[in-house]
Write an enzyme that holds these catalytic residues in place. Structure first.
Site, short mmCIF file in Angstrom:
data_model
loop_
_atom_site.label_atom_id
_atom_site.label_comp_id
_atom_site.label_asym_id
_atom_site.label_seq_id
_atom_site.Cartn_x
_atom_site.Cartn_y
_atom_site.Cartn_z
N CYS A 184 10.52 20.55 31.41
CA CYS A 184 9.82 19.48 30.68
C CYS A 184 10.78 18.65 29.84
O CYS A 184 10.55 17.46 29.64
CB CYS A 184 8.73 20.08 29.80
SG CYS A 184 9.36 21.34 28.67
N GLU A 203 1.21 20.77 25.12
CA GLU A 203 2.65 20.71 25.38
C GLU A 203 2.81 19.98 26.70
O GLU A 203 2.63 20.57 27.77
CB GLU A 203 3.23 22.13 25.46
CG GLU A 203 3.08 22.94 24.18
CD GLU A 203 4.03 22.50 23.07
OE1 GLU A 203 4.99 21.77 23.37
OE2 GLU A 203 3.80 22.89 21.91
#
Ligand code: NAD
Length: 476
Positions: free
Chosen positions: A261, A227
């Site tokens: 993110c 991720e």
């Protein structure tokens, strides 16, 4: 089992002592091999334990988040503690169903028989988390791994030191410490961990470290979920509702001071709409801060440490654009103003690096066609945002680009529904989690075909006569 490593780390406030990483992994593996983590009841108990911890210990956890990066309690609750408790409760609710064999329809050629997908645990999973949502990004992958019946070694980020300490202390009180271990530590500890053999590695963090993790995993052919990060673009069509677009974009940069993110990284907009959009974002920032600015504002998160503040200060210079909003920063206070920079150079660090802070470049394009080309000329992003009231235009912009996930007329919100698998593509990551996709990520989806012996079709076996060939060619 909670273990602490003590060695000098410049950015970290955790207390570090050398730990026997190999010994802990081996102990957890023995527990896994004993079969202890497989029963659904065990999995449910651990998930209940995590939810109980989040509920009972929320004051301590929210205080740790505030100590690490001045996270407002409400943001800590919504993005880390509360949101995760709800998600883990939902996993707990579904785990028995997800773990059941899944019957599949068989083609004629496989009849008679029965086909199943049998989810089984992979073994011992390693979860390495970053500092920006340090509870969420450690516990949610852990919960998915536990739900799938794995034992887990979890390493929180040393950059969120108070949260790391709190998690290392609390988790073993609420879950089975023989099968679930928290190892605190820095890069050296992460490196030691990556030298061990795991059955799955789930890494959340930067793309550069993702490469290191993938390389280490390759040694044992360990499957990885990565991720990662990158620059998530925003395409604002001329049909967009500019007031709402500006407010939602400003919120995307305000939340966690842009250290998300999937924060909007840069905006592409035509000249016709640009100035109204910038005005709308400026108004939204003013409203969010009640006109009092963001420094010393308890609702605005700090930058995680001096190194990242200095990095962001570097991005505020030498970009060749015009500062339309903000632009101020304070290293001692680890503060950077929400800042909008119009038309920076495309090859400036601001436009080459993931920003990961409250700075938003706005790039003027001739058309949305040019915006699509701009995006497609760069690495595949983790998220892509389109703002448009013209729904066909929105669909077209989504269809002509790619990204891990996308959201129309909002930012970040596509993470919320557990049934939308979350993850990246290309440089922004590989693999998915949230809801059942997380359970599947940590499972071996084993295919099992059961054949009866009552009927044994001779057609399959040699000699391959002309008659058999004719039949087979007809049916397959
Ligand atoms: P970080 O510095 O906390 O590092 C993440 C983890 O990797 C930590 O536990 C750290 O100890 C470990 N680590 C660091 N260097 C290592 C090395 N050389 N070898 C092994 N492990 C190492 O966090 P970060 O990387 O600064 O996090 C920010 C990045 O993470 C951004 O790029 C952001 O976009 C990305 N991110 C992605 C997601 C997502 O879900 N895709 C979520 C959050 C953050």
């Amino acid at each position: 089992m909670a273990i602490t490593d003590r060695s000098d780390t410049p950015d970290s406030d955790i207390d570090l002592t050398p730990v026997d990483v190999a010994g802990i992994v081996s102990h957890v593996r023995d527990t896994y091999n004993s079969g202890r983590t497989r029963p659904i009841e065990w999995r449910e108990e651990q998930l209940d334990g995590l939810v109980r911890m989040l509920k009972l210990e929320s004051p301590r956890l929210e205080a740790a988040l505030a100590a690490d990066m001045g996270k407002p309690a409400l943001e800590g609750f919504t993005t880390d503690v509360g949101f995760i408790a709800t998600e883990i409760s939902a996993i707990r609710k579904h785990v028995a169903k997800w773990a059941k064999p899944r019957k599949v329809r068989l083609p004629m050629s496989a009849m008679p028989g029965k086909g199943y997908i049998v989810p089984e645990p992979l073994g011992v999973a390693l979860v390495i988390a970053p500092w920006n949502y340090p509870i969420n990004l450690l516990l949610l992958p852990m919960a998915a791994a536990i739900a799938a019946g794995n034992a887990v070694i979890a390493k929180p980020s040393e950059l969120a030191g108070e949260t790391s300490k709190a998690l290392a202390e609390l988790i073993p009180r609420y879950v089975d410490p023989e099968a679930i271990a928290v190892i605190e530590g820095d890069v050296a500890v992460a490196t030691d961990l990556l030298e061990q053999r795991f059955d799955h590695i789930f890494y959340t963090g930067s793309t550069d470290v993702g490469r290191i993790v993938a390389t280490a995993a390759a040694r044992f052919l360990t499957p990885v979920t990565l991720e990662l990060g990158g620059k998530s673009p925003v395409l604002v069509d001329d049909s967009a509702n500019i007031e709402v677009t500006g407010r939602r974009l400003a919120w995307g940069k305000w939340l966690n001071a842009g250290q998300t993110c999937v924060a909007p990284d840069y905006v592409l907009v035509t000249e016709k709409t640009r100035d109204a959009l910038v005005d709308s974002m400026r108004t939204a920032f003013d409203e969010f801060s009640d006109g009092n600015g963001t420094q010393d504002n308890p609702d605005f998160t700090s930058i995680v440490n001096e190194r990242h503040t200095t990095r962001l200060q570097g991005l505020l210079t030498g970009h060749g654009g015009t500062v339309a909003v903000g632009g101020e920063s304070d290293l001692d206070a680890k503060h950077v103003d929400p800042t909008i920079i119009v038309d920076p150079d495309a090859d400036s660090p601001l436009m080459r690096q993931e920003i990961f802070g409250p700075i938003l470049p706005v790039i003027t394009v001739e058309s949305m066609h040019e915006a699509v080309e701009f995006v497609n000329d760069r690495e595949k992003p983790l998220a892509l945002y389109v703002f448009a009231e013209d729904d066909e235009k929105a669909d077209e912009l989504i269809a002509n680009t790619t990204s891990g996930g996308a959201c129309v007329n909002h930012v970040i919100q596509h993470l919320v529904p557990a049934d939308l698998p979350f993850g990246g593509v290309g440089e922004s990551g590989t693999g998915r989690y949230h809801g059942q996709s997380g359970f599947d990520t940590f499972s071996n989806l084993r295919s099992v075909l059961k054949k009866p012996t009552k009927m044994d079709l001779k057609m399959l076996y040699p000699p391959y006569t002309a008659k058999k060939e004719k039949m087979i060619r007809r049916f397959i």
